[in-house]
Design a protein around this motif. Sequence first.
Motif, PDB file in Angstrom:
ATOM      1  N   CYS A   1       4.208 -50.186  59.622  1.00 13.23           N
ATOM      2  CA  CYS A   1       4.604 -49.739  58.302  1.00 13.23           C
ATOM      3  C   CYS A   1       3.901 -50.607  57.280  1.00 13.23           C
ATOM      4  O   CYS A   1       4.534 -51.457  56.649  1.00 13.23           O
ATOM      5  N   PRO A   2       2.582 -50.466  57.115  1.00 10.22           N
ATOM      6  CA  PRO A   2       1.896 -51.356  56.198  1.00 10.22           C
ATOM      7  C   PRO A   2       2.356 -51.135  54.772  1.00 10.22           C
ATOM      8  O   PRO A   2       2.577 -50.004  54.359  1.00 10.22           O
ATOM      9  N   SER A   3       2.564 -52.220  54.053  1.00 11.65           N
ATOM     10  CA  SER A   3       3.018 -52.069  52.671  1.00 11.65           C
ATOM     11  C   SER A   3       2.049 -52.779  51.749  1.00 11.65           C
ATOM     12  O   SER A   3       2.403 -53.210  50.679  1.00 11.65           O
ATOM     13  N   ASN A   4       0.796 -52.908  52.211  1.00  7.73           N
ATOM     14  CA  ASN A   4      -0.133 -53.708  51.434  1.00  7.73           C
ATOM     15  C   ASN A   4      -1.074 -52.872  50.567  1.00  7.73           C
ATOM     16  O   ASN A   4      -1.955 -53.396  49.929  1.00  7.73           O
ATOM     17  N   ILE A   5      -0.907 -51.532  50.581  1.00  4.21           N
ATOM     18  CA  ILE A   5      -1.813 -50.700  49.788  1.00  4.21           C
ATOM     19  C   ILE A   5      -1.476 -50.916  48.305  1.00  4.21           C
ATOM     20  O   ILE A   5      -2.320 -51.244  47.495  1.00  4.21           O
ATOM     21  N   ILE A   6      -0.232 -50.728  47.998  1.00  4.02           N
ATOM     22  CA  ILE A   6       0.265 -51.009  46.653  1.00  4.02           C
ATOM     23  C   ILE A   6       1.580 -51.747  46.869  1.00  4.02           C
ATOM     24  O   ILE A   6       2.321 -51.433  47.798  1.00  4.02           O
ATOM     25  N   GLU A   7       1.844 -52.699  45.984  1.00  4.08           N
ATOM     26  CA  GLU A   7       3.085 -53.455  46.132  1.00  4.08           C
ATOM     27  C   GLU A   7       4.295 -52.501  46.146  1.00  4.08           C
ATOM     28  O   GLU A   7       4.334 -51.544  45.365  1.00  4.08           O
ATOM     29  N   ASN A   8       5.241 -52.776  47.013  1.00  6.65           N
ATOM     30  CA  ASN A   8       6.483 -51.996  47.135  1.00  6.65           C
ATOM     31  C   ASN A   8       6.292 -50.589  47.680  1.00  6.65           C
ATOM     32  O   ASN A   8       7.209 -49.778  47.628  1.00  6.65           O
ATOM     33  N   LEU A   9       5.104 -50.266  48.160  1.00  2.36           N
ATOM     34  CA  LEU A   9       4.886 -48.964  48.801  1.00  2.36           C
ATOM     35  C   LEU A   9       4.745 -49.204  50.298  1.00  2.36           C
ATOM     36  O   LEU A   9       3.893 -49.982  50.726  1.00  2.36           O
ATOM     37  N   THR A  10       5.598 -48.546  51.079  1.00  2.00           N
ATOM     38  CA  THR A  10       5.543 -48.686  52.531  1.00  2.00           C
ATOM     39  C   THR A  10       5.188 -47.343  53.143  1.00  2.00           C
ATOM     40  O   THR A  10       5.915 -46.363  52.947  1.00  2.00           O
ATOM     41  N   VAL A  11       4.059 -47.297  53.827  1.00  3.90           N
ATOM     42  CA  VAL A  11       3.653 -46.056  54.497  1.00  3.90           C
ATOM     43  C   VAL A  11       3.830 -46.290  55.997  1.00  3.90           C
ATOM     44  O   VAL A  11       3.149 -47.126  56.585  1.00  3.90           O
ATOM     45  N   CYS A  12       4.780 -45.567  56.581  1.00  4.54           N
ATOM     46  CA  CYS A  12       5.119 -45.809  57.992  1.00  4.54           C
ATOM     47  C   CYS A  12       4.268 -44.933  58.897  1.00  4.54           C
ATOM     48  O   CYS A  12       4.289 -43.710  58.765  1.00  4.54           O
ATOM     49  N   SER A  13       3.553 -45.551  59.809  1.00  4.26           N
ATOM     50  CA  SER A  13       2.850 -44.720  60.789  1.00  4.26           C
ATOM     51  C   SER A  13       3.362 -45.071  62.182  1.00  4.26           C
ATOM     52  O   SER A  13       3.632 -46.237  62.492  1.00  4.26           O
ATOM     53  N   HIS A  14       3.548 -44.037  62.976  1.00  4.34           N
ATOM     54  CA  HIS A  14       4.124 -44.192  64.305  1.00  4.34           C
ATOM     55  C   HIS A  14       3.850 -42.864  65.015  1.00  4.34           C
ATOM     56  O   HIS A  14       3.900 -41.808  64.366  1.00  4.34           O
ATOM     57  N   PRO A  15       3.567 -42.906  66.313  1.00  4.26           N
ATOM     58  CA  PRO A  15       3.293 -41.625  66.996  1.00  4.26           C
ATOM     59  C   PRO A  15       4.416 -40.598  66.837  1.00  4.26           C
ATOM     60  O   PRO A  15       4.157 -39.397  66.715  1.00  4.26           O
ATOM     61  N   LEU A  16       5.681 -41.053  66.815  1.00  2.27           N
ATOM     62  CA  LEU A  16       6.781 -40.086  66.657  1.00  2.27           C
ATOM     63  C   LEU A  16       6.760 -39.464  65.261  1.00  2.27           C
ATOM     64  O   LEU A  16       7.113 -38.301  65.066  1.00  2.27           O
ATOM     65  N   ILE A  17       6.346 -40.277  64.279  1.00  4.77           N
ATOM     66  CA  ILE A  17       6.262 -39.734  62.914  1.00  4.77           C
ATOM     67  C   ILE A  17       5.112 -38.739  62.832  1.00  4.77           C
ATOM     68  O   ILE A  17       5.289 -37.616  62.346  1.00  4.77           O
ATOM     69  N   SER A  18       3.935 -39.108  63.332  1.00  3.47           N
ATOM     70  CA  SER A  18       2.806 -38.181  63.186  1.00  3.47           C
ATOM     71  C   SER A  18       3.034 -36.903  63.988  1.00  3.47           C
ATOM     72  O   SER A  18       2.693 -35.806  63.541  1.00  3.47           O
ATOM     73  N   ASN A  19       3.674 -37.030  65.154  1.00  6.09           N
ATOM     74  CA  ASN A  19       3.958 -35.826  65.945  1.00  6.09           C
ATOM     75  C   ASN A  19       4.896 -34.880  65.189  1.00  6.09           C
ATOM     76  O   ASN A  19       4.668 -33.668  65.122  1.00  6.09           O
ATOM     77  N   ASN A  20       5.938 -35.459  64.578  1.00  8.83           N
ATOM     78  CA  ASN A  20       6.880 -34.606  63.833  1.00  8.83           C
ATOM     79  C   ASN A  20       6.284 -34.110  62.518  1.00  8.83           C
ATOM     80  O   ASN A  20       6.618 -33.012  62.064  1.00  8.83           O
ATOM     81  N   LEU A  21       5.403 -34.904  61.912  1.00  9.25           N
ATOM     82  CA  LEU A  21       4.719 -34.424  60.699  1.00  9.25           C
ATOM     83  C   LEU A  21       3.856 -33.203  61.030  1.00  9.25           C
ATOM     84  O   LEU A  21       3.778 -32.258  60.246  1.00  9.25           O
ATOM     85  N   ALA A  22       3.213 -33.241  62.200  1.00  9.10           N
ATOM     86  CA  ALA A  22       2.375 -32.097  62.609  1.00  9.10           C
ATOM     87  C   ALA A  22       3.238 -30.839  62.733  1.00  9.10           C
ATOM     88  O   ALA A  22       2.830 -29.745  62.329  1.00  9.10           O
ATOM     89  N   ILE A  23       4.446 -31.015  63.264  1.00  9.28           N
ATOM     90  CA  ILE A  23       5.373 -29.869  63.393  1.00  9.28           C
ATOM     91  C   ILE A  23       5.753 -29.352  62.001  1.00  9.28           C
ATOM     92  O   ILE A  23       5.753 -28.151  61.732  1.00  9.28           O
ATOM     93  N   LEU A  24       6.048 -30.274  61.096  1.00  9.05           N
ATOM     94  CA  LEU A  24       6.458 -29.876  59.738  1.00  9.05           C
ATOM     95  C   LEU A  24       5.343 -29.181  58.972  1.00  9.05           C
ATOM     96  O   LEU A  24       5.575 -28.229  58.229  1.00  9.05           O
ATOM     97  N   ARG A  25       4.130 -29.688  59.143  1.00 10.56           N
ATOM     98  CA  ARG A  25       3.008 -29.123  58.376  1.00 10.56           C
ATOM     99  C   ARG A  25       2.625 -27.731  58.877  1.00 10.56           C
ATOM    100  O   ARG A  25       2.090 -26.931  58.130  1.00 10.56           O
ATOM    101  N   ASN A  26       2.894 -27.454  60.166  1.00 13.24           N
ATOM    102  CA  ASN A  26       2.494 -26.172  60.755  1.00 13.24           C
ATOM    103  C   ASN A  26       3.283 -25.023  60.120  1.00 13.24           C
ATOM    104  O   ASN A  26       4.511 -24.989  60.194  1.00 13.24           O
TER     105      ASN A  26
ATOM    106  N   ARG B   1      14.010 -28.492  60.376  1.00  8.48           N
ATOM    107  CA  ARG B   1      15.106 -29.419  60.023  1.00  8.48           C
ATOM    108  C   ARG B   1      15.220 -30.548  61.049  1.00  8.48           C
ATOM    109  O   ARG B   1      15.438 -31.705  60.704  1.00  8.48           O
ATOM    110  N   THR B   2      15.062 -30.197  62.326  1.00  4.08           N
ATOM    111  CA  THR B   2      15.151 -31.227  63.372  1.00  4.08           C
ATOM    112  C   THR B   2      14.043 -32.262  63.201  1.00  4.08           C
ATOM    113  O   THR B   2      14.277 -33.468  63.314  1.00  4.08           O
TER     114      THR B   2
END
Length: 224
Positions: free
Chosen positions: A3-28, A37-38
């Motif tokens: 969850c790197p938060s070094n792009i901009i102060e106080n911004l946390t972008v979480c990356s994780h295989p479970l997140i990207s897998n579920n994001l792919a489902i959401l984007r489809n 919803r799940t």
Amino acid sequence: MKCPSNIIENLTVCSHPLISNNLAILRNKNTSSEIFRTAVQKIAQILFYKATKNLPTDKIIIETPMMSTQAEIIAPDAEIIIAPILRAGLVFSDAALEILPQAKIHHIGLYRDEETLKPVPYYNNLPESFKSPEKTFIYLLDPMLATGGSALAAIKLFAEMNVPEKNITFVSLISSPEGIEKVRSKFKNINIVTASVDKGLNDVGYILPGLGDAGDRAFNTPKG
Ligand code: PRP
Ligand code: URA
């Protein structure tokens, strides 16, 4: 989990295989509302763990079956508020409540005017004030941070009640660079936790590549 938060102060972008897998489902675009919803809830839980890292803790002594030991618990005097932005934030708040069942829920009713892209408030059940704003921790939940208008309107409600910016966290699935910039230009110390910063907005304020209209997809109310 990264969850790197070094792009901009106080911004946390979480990356994780479970997140990207579920994001792919959401984007489809072919994903059903039920599966949508799940997938939101699965990502929301991971994001919410990350978002609540600013909660204060107290040290106490407890008895295990073996001996006394020091333990760390969420400070009992912290007032924890989960504030889903209607409608789409509701799917998020169900997941957050599973993790923090002691939290209070304050719903924020806002919709974005399709023509002007400005937020239109229609409901909130906020109290007049918080007893100890310094000890109040707000988690605003909305899957989409697009133009940032809805986020700003919601954050303002709590900032006007003297909750310190560092105690307010906006949790989104997908954010646009424009939305992040807009929020930070007004509230520099707000925390933003998100699963993705996408390319940007199209000319009608939708995130690209995004996932379309989060509320319509979650609640099976396609337009037209
Ligand atoms: C969506 C989304 C956010 C808002 C983001 O809600 O859930 O609340 O748009 O856009 P912004 O950053 O440009 O303000 P919408 O207004 O479609 O309402 P709904 O959840 O009731 O469908
Ligand atoms: N609201 C949504 O639901 N999706 C977008 O891409 C932008 C605003």
